[in-house]
Motif scaffolding. Sequence first.
Motif, PDB file in Angstrom:
ATOM      1  N   SER A  58       0.850  -1.086  -0.054  1.00 21.87           N
ATOM      2  CA  SER A  58      -0.091  -0.073  -0.041  1.00 21.87           C
ATOM      3  C   SER A  58       0.981   1.161   0.151  1.00 21.87           C
ATOM      4  CB  SER A  58      -0.917   0.050   1.245  1.00 21.87           C
ATOM      5  OG  SER A  58      -2.034  -1.039   1.365  1.00 21.87           O
ATOM      6  N   ARG A  59       1.923   1.197   0.673  1.00 20.98           N
ATOM      7  CA  ARG A  59       2.783   2.405   0.889  1.00 20.98           C
ATOM      8  C   ARG A  59       3.501   2.720  -0.476  1.00 20.98           C
ATOM      9  NH1 ARG A  59       8.354   2.838   3.319  1.00 20.98           N
ATOM     10  NH2 ARG A  59       8.829   4.767   3.537  1.00 20.98           N
ATOM     11  N   VAL A  60       3.883   1.463  -1.233  1.00 16.25           N
ATOM     12  CA  VAL A  60       4.585   1.820  -2.545  1.00 16.25           C
ATOM     13  C   VAL A  60       3.558   2.419  -3.555  1.00 16.25           C
ATOM     14  CG1 VAL A  60       5.406   0.311  -4.738  1.00 16.25           C
ATOM     15  CG2 VAL A  60       5.953  -0.238  -2.180  1.00 16.25           C
ATOM     16  N   LEU A  61       2.036   1.857  -3.436  1.00 16.06           N
ATOM     17  CA  LEU A  61       1.290   2.566  -4.101  1.00 16.06           C
ATOM     18  C   LEU A  61       1.208   3.752  -4.167  1.00 16.06           C
ATOM     19  CD1 LEU A  61      -0.936   1.886  -6.305  1.00 16.06           C
ATOM     20  CD2 LEU A  61      -2.663   1.453  -4.394  1.00 16.06           C
ATOM     21  N   VAL A  62       0.832   4.339  -3.006  1.00 10.06           N
ATOM     22  CA  VAL A  62       0.834   5.899  -2.736  1.00 10.06           C
ATOM     23  C   VAL A  62       2.061   6.641  -3.003  1.00 10.06           C
ATOM     24  CG1 VAL A  62       0.753   7.622  -0.712  1.00 10.06           C
ATOM     25  CG2 VAL A  62      -0.692   5.407  -0.596  1.00 10.06           C
ATOM     26  N   HIS A  63       3.295   6.109  -2.957  1.00  8.22           N
ATOM     27  CA  HIS A  63       4.462   6.459  -3.249  1.00  8.22           C
ATOM     28  C   HIS A  63       4.565   6.866  -4.750  1.00  8.22           C
ATOM     29  CE1 HIS A  63       8.921   7.581  -3.018  1.00  8.22           C
ATOM     30  NE2 HIS A  63       8.939   6.708  -3.969  1.00  8.22           N
ATOM     31  N   ILE A  64       4.429   5.854  -5.351  1.00  9.62           N
ATOM     32  CA  ILE A  64       4.274   6.012  -6.851  1.00  9.62           C
ATOM     33  C   ILE A  64       3.193   6.846  -7.313  1.00  9.62           C
ATOM     34  CG2 ILE A  64       4.006   4.825  -9.067  1.00  9.62           C
ATOM     35  CD1 ILE A  64       6.458   4.231  -7.961  1.00  9.62           C
ATOM     36  N   CYS A  65       2.039   7.090  -6.961  1.00  3.61           N
ATOM     37  CA  CYS A  65       0.931   7.867  -7.433  1.00  3.61           C
ATOM     38  C   CYS A  65       1.193   9.356  -6.987  1.00  3.61           C
ATOM     39  CB  CYS A  65      -0.234   7.300  -6.817  1.00  3.61           C
ATOM     40  SG  CYS A  65      -0.898   5.813  -7.503  1.00  3.61           S
ATOM     41  N   ILE A  66       1.925   9.526  -5.779  1.00  2.19           N
ATOM     42  CA  ILE A  66       1.994  10.835  -5.384  1.00  2.19           C
ATOM     43  C   ILE A  66       3.343  11.446  -6.186  1.00  2.19           C
ATOM     44  CG2 ILE A  66       2.882  12.445  -3.375  1.00  2.19           C
ATOM     45  CD1 ILE A  66      -0.061  11.370  -3.509  1.00  2.19           C
ATOM     46  N   LYS A  67       4.026  10.813  -6.636  1.00  7.27           N
ATOM     47  CA  LYS A  67       5.502  11.171  -7.323  1.00  7.27           C
ATOM     48  C   LYS A  67       5.192  12.445  -8.411  1.00  7.27           C
ATOM     49  CE  LYS A  67       9.687  10.277  -7.070  1.00  7.27           C
ATOM     50  NZ  LYS A  67      10.550  10.037  -5.666  1.00  7.27           N
ATOM     51  N   PRO A  68       4.140  12.311  -9.279  1.00  2.00           N
ATOM     52  CA  PRO A  68       4.065  13.307 -10.247  1.00  2.00           C
ATOM     53  C   PRO A  68       3.630  14.775  -9.667  1.00  2.00           C
ATOM     54  CG  PRO A  68       2.729  11.280 -11.086  1.00  2.00           C
ATOM     55  CD  PRO A  68       3.166  10.900  -9.585  1.00  2.00           C
TER      56      PRO A  68
ATOM     57  N   THR B  17       3.259  11.179   2.935  1.00  3.84           N
ATOM     58  CA  THR B  17       4.122  11.560   1.536  1.00  3.84           C
ATOM     59  C   THR B  17       3.482  12.829   0.803  1.00  3.84           C
ATOM     60  OG1 THR B  17       1.859  10.001   0.607  1.00  3.84           O
ATOM     61  CG2 THR B  17       4.054   8.962   0.723  1.00  3.84           C
ATOM     62  N   MET B  18       2.142  13.078   0.955  1.00  6.12           N
ATOM     63  CA  MET B  18       1.506  14.153   0.051  1.00  6.12           C
ATOM     64  C   MET B  18       1.683  15.386   0.923  1.00  6.12           C
ATOM     65  SD  MET B  18      -2.168  14.915  -1.153  1.00  6.12           S
ATOM     66  CE  MET B  18      -2.541  13.587  -1.987  1.00  6.12           C
ATOM     67  N   TYR B  19       1.402  15.396   2.383  1.00  3.59           N
ATOM     68  CA  TYR B  19       1.312  16.296   3.230  1.00  3.59           C
ATOM     69  C   TYR B  19       2.646  17.368   2.907  1.00  3.59           C
ATOM     70  CZ  TYR B  19       1.311  19.076   7.736  1.00  3.59           C
ATOM     71  OH  TYR B  19       1.277  19.926   8.613  1.00  3.59           O
ATOM     72  N   PRO B  20       3.930  16.582   3.102  1.00  5.97           N
ATOM     73  CA  PRO B  20       5.289  17.476   3.037  1.00  5.97           C
ATOM     74  C   PRO B  20       5.306  18.163   1.562  1.00  5.97           C
ATOM     75  CG  PRO B  20       5.738  15.427   3.751  1.00  5.97           C
ATOM     76  CD  PRO B  20       4.313  15.056   3.407  1.00  5.97           C
ATOM     77  N   ILE B  21       4.852  17.776   0.561  1.00  8.28           N
ATOM     78  CA  ILE B  21       4.663  18.392  -0.703  1.00  8.28           C
ATOM     79  C   ILE B  21       3.901  19.551  -0.738  1.00  8.28           C
ATOM     80  CG2 ILE B  21       4.193  18.264  -3.080  1.00  8.28           C
ATOM     81  CD1 ILE B  21       4.502  15.182  -2.999  1.00  8.28           C
ATOM     82  N   LEU B  22       2.699  19.368  -0.076  1.00  5.03           N
ATOM     83  CA  LEU B  22       1.765  20.661   0.089  1.00  5.03           C
ATOM     84  C   LEU B  22       2.418  21.700   0.957  1.00  5.03           C
ATOM     85  CD1 LEU B  22      -1.740  18.847   0.482  1.00  5.03           C
ATOM     86  CD2 LEU B  22      -0.538  19.597  -1.702  1.00  5.03           C
ATOM     87  N   ILE B  23       2.899  21.286   2.048  1.00  8.98           N
ATOM     88  CA  ILE B  23       3.565  22.492   2.889  1.00  8.98           C
ATOM     89  C   ILE B  23       4.697  23.141   2.314  1.00  8.98           C
ATOM     90  CG2 ILE B  23       4.853  22.726   5.109  1.00  8.98           C
ATOM     91  CD1 ILE B  23       1.891  22.042   5.375  1.00  8.98           C
ATOM     92  N   SER B  24       5.637  22.312   1.483  1.00  3.84           N
ATOM     93  CA  SER B  24       6.699  22.787   0.952  1.00  3.84           C
ATOM     94  C   SER B  24       6.345  23.874  -0.260  1.00  3.84           C
ATOM     95  CB  SER B  24       7.657  21.911   0.380  1.00  3.84           C
ATOM     96  OG  SER B  24       6.738  21.210  -0.855  1.00  3.84           O
ATOM     97  N   LEU B  25       5.187  23.643  -0.637  1.00  2.00           N
ATOM     98  CA  LEU B  25       4.606  24.813  -1.784  1.00  2.00           C
ATOM     99  C   LEU B  25       3.861  25.853  -1.074  1.00  2.00           C
ATOM    100  CD1 LEU B  25       3.069  22.192  -4.527  1.00  2.00           C
ATOM    101  CD2 LEU B  25       5.025  23.628  -4.679  1.00  2.00           C
ATOM    102  N   GLY B  26       3.748  25.930   0.325  1.00  2.00           N
ATOM    103  CA  GLY B  26       3.232  27.019   0.898  1.00  2.00           C
ATOM    104  C   GLY B  26       1.692  26.861   1.201  1.00  2.00           C
ATOM    105  N   ILE B  27       1.206  25.930   1.224  1.00  4.72           N
ATOM    106  CA  ILE B  27      -0.232  25.432   1.558  1.00  4.72           C
ATOM    107  C   ILE B  27      -0.161  25.453   3.233  1.00  4.72           C
ATOM    108  CG2 ILE B  27      -2.080  23.831   1.627  1.00  4.72           C
ATOM    109  CD1 ILE B  27      -1.783  25.013  -1.207  1.00  4.72           C
ATOM    110  N   SER B  28      -1.247  25.789   3.879  1.00  5.54           N
ATOM    111  CA  SER B  28      -1.185  26.051   5.355  1.00  5.54           C
ATOM    112  C   SER B  28      -1.383  24.580   5.780  1.00  5.54           C
ATOM    113  CB  SER B  28      -2.266  27.016   5.550  1.00  5.54           C
ATOM    114  OG  SER B  28      -3.674  26.359   5.505  1.00  5.54           O
TER     115      SER B  28
END
Length: 460
Positions: A96-106, A144-155
């Motif tokens: 499940s973790r691999v699936l999320v990791h791959i899908c979030i990559k783009p 996986t997704m949360y750090p991406i959103l935070i790094s872009l400036g989302i609160s």
Amino acid sequence: MLGLMIALFFLCICGYAIFKKYKAQTVLLTGGFAMMSVAILLGMGDILPVKNSTGSPWFDMFQFVAVLASKRAAEIGMLIMVVTGFARYMDKIGASRVLVHICIKPLQALRSPYIVMALGFIIGQCLHLFIASASGLGVLLMVTMYPILISLGISRNGATAVIGTTSAIDLGPSSGNTVLAAKTAGLQTVDYFVTYQLPVAVVVILAIAVTHYFVQRWFDKKHEGGLAAGVPREEEKTDHKSDTEPLRPLWYVFLPIFPMILILAFGFFKFRGIHLDIIPCMFVSLFISMVCEALTTRNVKKVFASIQTFFDGMGSQFATVITLIVAGETLAQGLTALGAIDTLINVTQSTGSGKTVMVLVMSGIIAVSCIVMGSGNAPFFAFSAFAPQVAKKLGFDAVNLLLPMQLTSSLARGISPITAVIVAVCGISGASPFEVVKRTAIPMAVGLLTTQIMTYILFG
């Protein structure tokens, strides 16, 4: 009308008890027995047909539960248990973790914060097809997704709100609510998913994603001064064990998806004349996953031991979901014995638009119950049993009532600050559940409205 008033009294008591954290199964069983007892004392109706009666209406209450428990465990119970057991095993072996990791990559390639956020919601909702646990998916996305959103400036609140609602719609054969809705409607689960759920869900998902885009941007501008510039990023880091665990081979991404491929190929399209139901598809997928895990770890003893996770998952579902279904149907039998459902049907028919009103009434009851209880299962399990009876008397197919009820049960869950997934993601981000649901309320409300509109347009 007296029966309806008595039923409403007991329903209020049951709702209050569940809100106060009394065990839901016990509350629903007790409420059902209480209403059946009143019906017996007032001579309002029989608990069981004469041919199935024990000879005593008081013992008939327990006979009803005994027969119902046996039937549900053998039919829908086994299906839900196997599906959940497989989902637990996928989590155990890291697929499940691999699936999320791959899908979030783009998402990392995009730099437009709120577009990334909206697309992240859509990806998360698609992942929910294969990762049944709303809380489990939420935790994986927080890593996986949360750090991406935070790094872009989302609160922090905005990112948490979006991730907390990625399981807003329970879709596909891996969902217990989907399985129950399909069986209650007299349909194959895959037919219910492809023919009824999917056309409505696609539009609802897009509507929620667009709403998230505008709502979270507005909240961030109003309360964060635009993008959350200047927010100390060290305070926004997640701390979860999955960060340090090595990722399994990337080809593991196919293992959680494999059951869906088999179900669609052999359960819906009947490829080469082969017909497989969901349970055989799950066992085939489990066997293939075991072989893959053995080839990867080269430790057959460990692989054999890991299958206990599958059996534990089955057992936990029997202890929670199956007992909840039985308890919910016992409550429904109590309402039926009091004549409350017949009264409600007569009232809606008197308005001249019985079907439309009944769909809105039942969906509204479930929505309020989900928000108060923090659960999408308990209200749907309690009220879904009415659908065939109500639909038959109003002259339409049960699925036309069950579909909006089922989708409402998961959508309304996203507005509750006490639901498990909201509590879980807030616990990781450090956000307040009450602040987060302020941000989820409008997108979920749009989802609820879109569900009713699309159901009416497509199947009305």
